[in-house]
Design a protein around this motif. Structure first.
Motif: not given
Length: 264
Positions: A53-54, A57-60, A62-63
């Protein structure tokens, strides 16, 4: 199972602890996969998803995955923190509290899913996080009190260790080593129990759906209750032995003392 700590534990203690807790971990993991499509008894896959995910660039997302890993971490932290602070004076209680917390987490998940779950993404993320925290509690507890001999949700490491053990048993000197044979018994019992728990949970979930969470909680209560019963039993035996010794000194010892005085 929960009454002893570290090197005072026997092989039998570790096999019982590993078998029963691995059975419940297998049940939880299979239910979470069937219900939420997410693994909750291990985090190796979550690290891989986090990296993916990082990279995308899928930051949500990844969080969310990072938070799940943190929940598992907090479970292990909580268990070991309770044990190292209270083990000296309240051994059984300090070992039982992480299991009680695990039961509470699973009860919350089971009850919420049965009565309130609307199958939204946010709900699923929180419920998976709570289940990961419960599994972190269990893995931290078993690893801490068994001196890392028992890790009930760590099947990747266990399978690796089994492969190494079987390769060592190709030599006669290792096959006769009691420690290696004991390690093999523990790990085989964990693997079989985890798989059995998963199969059982899958079957139960297909027949009585969400009630499987209550069955897992009941199973963990049996683990706590069994040790509490053994603890009380040994206390009763020790009390009777102590009373017997007092009676001996009260009625027998004075007679012997009198005989000694007469001979003198």
């Amino acid at each position: 199972m929960l009454r002893k700590f570290s090197n005072s534990r026997t092989l039998s203690d570790n096999i019982k602890l590993g078998s029963l807790t691995a059975f419940s971990a297998g049940m939880v993991n299979v239910v979470s996969v069937m219900l939420f499509f997410a693994f909750t008894s291990n985090v190796t896959g979550h690290y891989a998803v986090l990296a993916e995910e990082i990279a995308k660039g899928n930051w949500y997302q990844a969080g969310v995955v990072a938070a799940w890993i943190m929940f598992f971490f907090l479970g292990g932290f909580t268990s070991n923190c309770i044990i190292i602070h209270f083990n000296k004076n309240y051994t059984y209680l300090s070992h039982a509290v992480p299991v009680i917390l695990e039961i509470l987490c699973l009860l919350v998940v089971g009850t919420y899913v049965q009565f309130y779950y609307a199958e939204t993404l946010l709900e699923t993320e929180w419920l998976v996080g709570l289940m990961l925290y419960a599994m972190g509690l269990q893995n931290g507890l078993t690893a801490s009190i068994s001196n890392s001999a028992v890790k009930t949700t760590h099947l990747t490491g266990l399978t690796t260790d089994l492969g190494m053990l079987f390769s060592m048993f190709t030599k006669k000197e290792y096959r006769q080593n009691p420690q290696l044979r004991g390690k093999l018994k523990i790990q085989m019992s964990i693997m079989v129990s985890y798989l059995s728990g998963g199969i059982t949970a899958g079957y139960i979930y297909m027949t009585i759906a969400y009630n499987v969470f209550y069955i897992v909680c009941l199973f963990l209560l049996v683990v706590i209750g069994y040790d509490y019963y053994k603890l009380k039993y040994y206390e009763l035996v020790n009390r009777r032995e102590l009373r017997s010794k007092k009676d001996h000194y009260r009625y027998i010892a004075p007679k012997n003392k009198k005989k000694v005085l007469e001979k003198a």
